[in-house]
Design a protein around this motif. Sequence first.
Motif, PDB file in Angstrom:
ATOM      1  N   UNK A   1       0.930  -1.127  -0.027  1.00 32.83           N
ATOM      2  CA  UNK A   1       0.238  -0.027  -0.426  1.00 32.83           C
ATOM      3  C   UNK A   1       0.950   1.231   0.424  1.00 32.83           C
ATOM      4  N   UNK A   2       0.214   2.220   0.027  1.00 30.76           N
ATOM      5  CA  UNK A   2       0.656   3.301   0.116  1.00 30.76           C
ATOM      6  C   UNK A   2       1.786   3.722   1.022  1.00 30.76           C
ATOM      7  N   UNK A   3       3.015   4.561   1.113  1.00 26.61           N
ATOM      8  CA  UNK A   3       3.712   4.596   2.185  1.00 26.61           C
ATOM      9  C   UNK A   3       3.365   6.040   2.937  1.00 26.61           C
ATOM     10  N   UNK A   4       3.475   6.328   4.001  1.00 28.16           N
ATOM     11  CA  UNK A   4       2.815   7.731   4.844  1.00 28.16           C
ATOM     12  C   UNK A   4       3.728   8.724   3.876  1.00 28.16           C
ATOM     13  N   UNK A   5       5.176   7.976   4.109  1.00 24.90           N
ATOM     14  CA  UNK A   5       6.237   9.412   3.848  1.00 24.90           C
ATOM     15  C   UNK A   5       5.923   9.638   2.207  1.00 24.90           C
ATOM     16  N   UNK A   6       6.319   8.362   1.914  1.00 26.32           N
ATOM     17  CA  UNK A   6       6.808   9.481   0.345  1.00 26.32           C
ATOM     18  C   UNK A   6       5.138   8.943  -0.569  1.00 26.32           C
ATOM     19  N   UNK A   7       4.362   8.320  -0.400  1.00 27.70           N
ATOM     20  CA  UNK A   7       2.924   8.384  -1.024  1.00 27.70           C
ATOM     21  C   UNK A   7       3.001   7.571  -2.120  1.00 27.70           C
ATOM     22  N   UNK A   8       3.518   6.171  -2.298  1.00 28.99           N
ATOM     23  CA  UNK A   8       3.921   5.771  -3.130  1.00 28.99           C
ATOM     24  C   UNK A   8       3.750   4.223  -2.993  1.00 28.99           C
ATOM     25  N   UNK A   9       3.313   2.450  -3.045  1.00 32.02           N
ATOM     26  CA  UNK A   9       4.293   1.779  -3.196  1.00 32.02           C
ATOM     27  C   UNK A   9       5.881   1.052  -3.058  1.00 32.02           C
ATOM     28  N   UNK A  10       6.321   1.397  -1.753  1.00 35.46           N
ATOM     29  CA  UNK A  10       7.653   0.798  -1.788  1.00 35.46           C
ATOM     30  C   UNK A  10       8.539  -0.839  -2.023  1.00 35.46           C
ATOM     31  N   UNK A  11       7.338  -1.532  -2.087  1.00 35.79           N
ATOM     32  CA  UNK A  11       7.327  -3.068  -1.856  1.00 35.79           C
ATOM     33  C   UNK A  11       7.024  -3.529  -2.951  1.00 35.79           C
ATOM     34  N   UNK A  12       7.528  -4.443  -4.007  1.00 33.22           N
ATOM     35  CA  UNK A  12       6.693  -5.913  -5.225  1.00 33.22           C
ATOM     36  C   UNK A  12       7.235  -7.276  -5.284  1.00 33.22           C
ATOM     37  N   UNK A  13       6.426  -7.654  -5.423  1.00 34.96           N
ATOM     38  CA  UNK A  13       6.872  -9.129  -5.669  1.00 34.96           C
ATOM     39  C   UNK A  13       6.324  -9.246  -6.942  1.00 34.96           C
TER      40      UNK A  13
ATOM     41  N   UNK B   1      -4.415  -5.489 -10.509  1.00 37.17           N
ATOM     42  CA  UNK B   1      -4.650  -6.682  -9.053  1.00 37.17           C
ATOM     43  C   UNK B   1      -4.469  -5.244  -8.103  1.00 37.17           C
ATOM     44  N   UNK B   2      -2.865  -4.283  -8.183  1.00 35.46           N
ATOM     45  CA  UNK B   2      -2.859  -3.629  -7.100  1.00 35.46           C
ATOM     46  C   UNK B   2      -4.371  -2.327  -7.233  1.00 35.46           C
ATOM     47  N   UNK B   3      -5.034  -2.190  -8.201  1.00 37.10           N
ATOM     48  CA  UNK B   3      -5.721  -1.145  -8.562  1.00 37.10           C
ATOM     49  C   UNK B   3      -7.027  -1.752  -7.956  1.00 37.10           C
ATOM     50  N   UNK B   4      -7.635  -3.544  -7.592  1.00 37.42           N
ATOM     51  CA  UNK B   4      -8.311  -3.887  -6.883  1.00 37.42           C
ATOM     52  C   UNK B   4      -8.540  -4.388  -6.414  1.00 37.42           C
ATOM     53  N   UNK B   5      -7.665  -3.906  -5.892  1.00 35.74           N
ATOM     54  CA  UNK B   5      -7.303  -4.273  -4.345  1.00 35.74           C
ATOM     55  C   UNK B   5      -7.453  -2.871  -3.047  1.00 35.74           C
ATOM     56  N   UNK B   6      -6.811  -1.567  -3.843  1.00 38.11           N
ATOM     57  CA  UNK B   6      -6.395  -0.422  -3.321  1.00 38.11           C
ATOM     58  C   UNK B   6      -7.351   0.332  -3.513  1.00 38.11           C
ATOM     59  N   UNK B   7      -7.500   0.974  -5.121  1.00 36.79           N
ATOM     60  CA  UNK B   7      -8.561   1.705  -5.763  1.00 36.79           C
ATOM     61  C   UNK B   7      -7.834   2.345  -6.407  1.00 36.79           C
ATOM     62  N   UNK B   8      -7.782   2.343  -7.348  1.00 39.50           N
ATOM     63  CA  UNK B   8      -7.001   3.230  -8.607  1.00 39.50           C
ATOM     64  C   UNK B   8      -7.236   4.300  -8.832  1.00 39.50           C
ATOM     65  N   UNK B   9      -6.233   5.714  -8.349  1.00 46.01           N
ATOM     66  CA  UNK B   9      -6.040   6.493  -8.227  1.00 46.01           C
ATOM     67  C   UNK B   9      -4.598   7.584  -8.616  1.00 46.01           C
ATOM     68  N   UNK B  10      -4.017   8.284  -8.701  1.00 47.49           N
ATOM     69  CA  UNK B  10      -3.243   8.852  -8.921  1.00 47.49           C
ATOM     70  C   UNK B  10      -2.573   9.407  -8.349  1.00 47.49           C
ATOM     71  N   UNK B  11      -1.245   8.998  -8.515  1.00 49.73           N
ATOM     72  CA  UNK B  11      -0.213   8.470  -7.254  1.00 49.73           C
ATOM     73  C   UNK B  11       0.740   9.537  -7.632  1.00 49.73           C
ATOM     74  N   UNK B  12       1.990  10.069  -7.063  1.00 51.12           N
ATOM     75  CA  UNK B  12       3.255  10.826  -7.651  1.00 51.12           C
ATOM     76  C   UNK B  12       3.914  10.148  -8.591  1.00 51.12           C
ATOM     77  N   UNK B  13       4.396  10.732  -9.591  1.00 57.52           N
ATOM     78  CA  UNK B  13       4.512   9.845 -10.078  1.00 57.52           C
ATOM     79  C   UNK B  13       4.434   9.254 -11.771  1.00 57.52           C
ATOM     80  N   UNK B  14       2.975   9.005 -11.146  1.00 55.67           N
ATOM     81  CA  UNK B  14       1.901   8.099 -11.934  1.00 55.67           C
ATOM     82  C   UNK B  14       0.632   8.616 -11.895  1.00 55.67           C
TER      83      UNK B  14
END
Length: 325
Positions: A200-212, A309-322
């Motif tokens: 999910x979104x990191x409280x400091x950066x506002x973006x996902x920080x891990x991925x597999x 898959x991420x959007x389906x779980x967290x909700x599609x949205x604008x993110x910093x850098x995307x």
Amino acid sequence: MNICMVGHGMMGVWHSDALKDRSDAVLHTLVGRREEPTREFAERYGYRRWTLDLAEALADPAIDAVVVASPSEQHAAHALACIAAGKPTLLEIPIAMSLKEAEQVAQAAETAGVTVAMCHPMRFRRERDPLVERLRAGEEKLRHVAGRFFIPRLENIGATGYRRSWTDNILWHHFCHFIDLASFLFGDVPVRRVQSHMSGLHERTGIPMECVVLVETEAEQSFLVHGSYHASFRLYDKLLVTDRDTYLFDILENSLRTREGVAAIEDEKTNCARVTHDFVDALRDGRAPRAPAASALPAMRIIQQVQDAWDAHHGARSLPGRPGG
């Protein structure tokens, strides 16, 4: 050949360095976003002129080709502008921040008959070329590809120490390198399944920080890449397992380990210069580049599945850098 460079971050530096000593390439126009750093970079590298207006640069009939090294979220728009202007383009990875935009760029290039080459340097490693030839000839079978990418990115500072005015994306940028390499090595083998986790979104950066990301093919091959922007130190390597040998590319140590031992390989910048030179050589020789825009689409399809898959779980949205989501 008069070159227009769009962007002057790390990749603007690497591409400029690769081009400046070529007798058949001229560093003609630099396009930036802020006046002072754009002017300073242009003067340092000897660009003939600089501007903050891409449309102005593309309207110049003196420009023969463009290298797009702008922030990731601008790649698709900048590529489409270059295609519309009829300018052959080398486009930094990723081609776009969505499959839809990636398909638009590839289709526009094909329709207009404009060369668009992708900067996918993992395809260009000369140390891997003999293996690719054996795989294509059926002399060796690829079983597994793995990648690790861990960097500290709590602060928006790039690898060169430059503080960025834009935000990176672990999936669409850094994982795109690995996913494209696996797609390239697997060739035409259909993908059976894609599994993934993105935090999910990191409280400091506002973006996902891990991925597999885990990919299975219909030929019983597998691919796994995992990483984090929250690491306290860097890890960056690629592991290829075949029916004949195991190949561990340590990009930070510039080494390749096989059953024969450990050998030195080219550093990242030198390897990336191969992409730049291939683009200029392709235009000069009237041939297709080694990594045309359409060849990026298989990786984009996998990445879009992970994003969906991420959007389906967290909700599609604008993110910093995307922006736009």
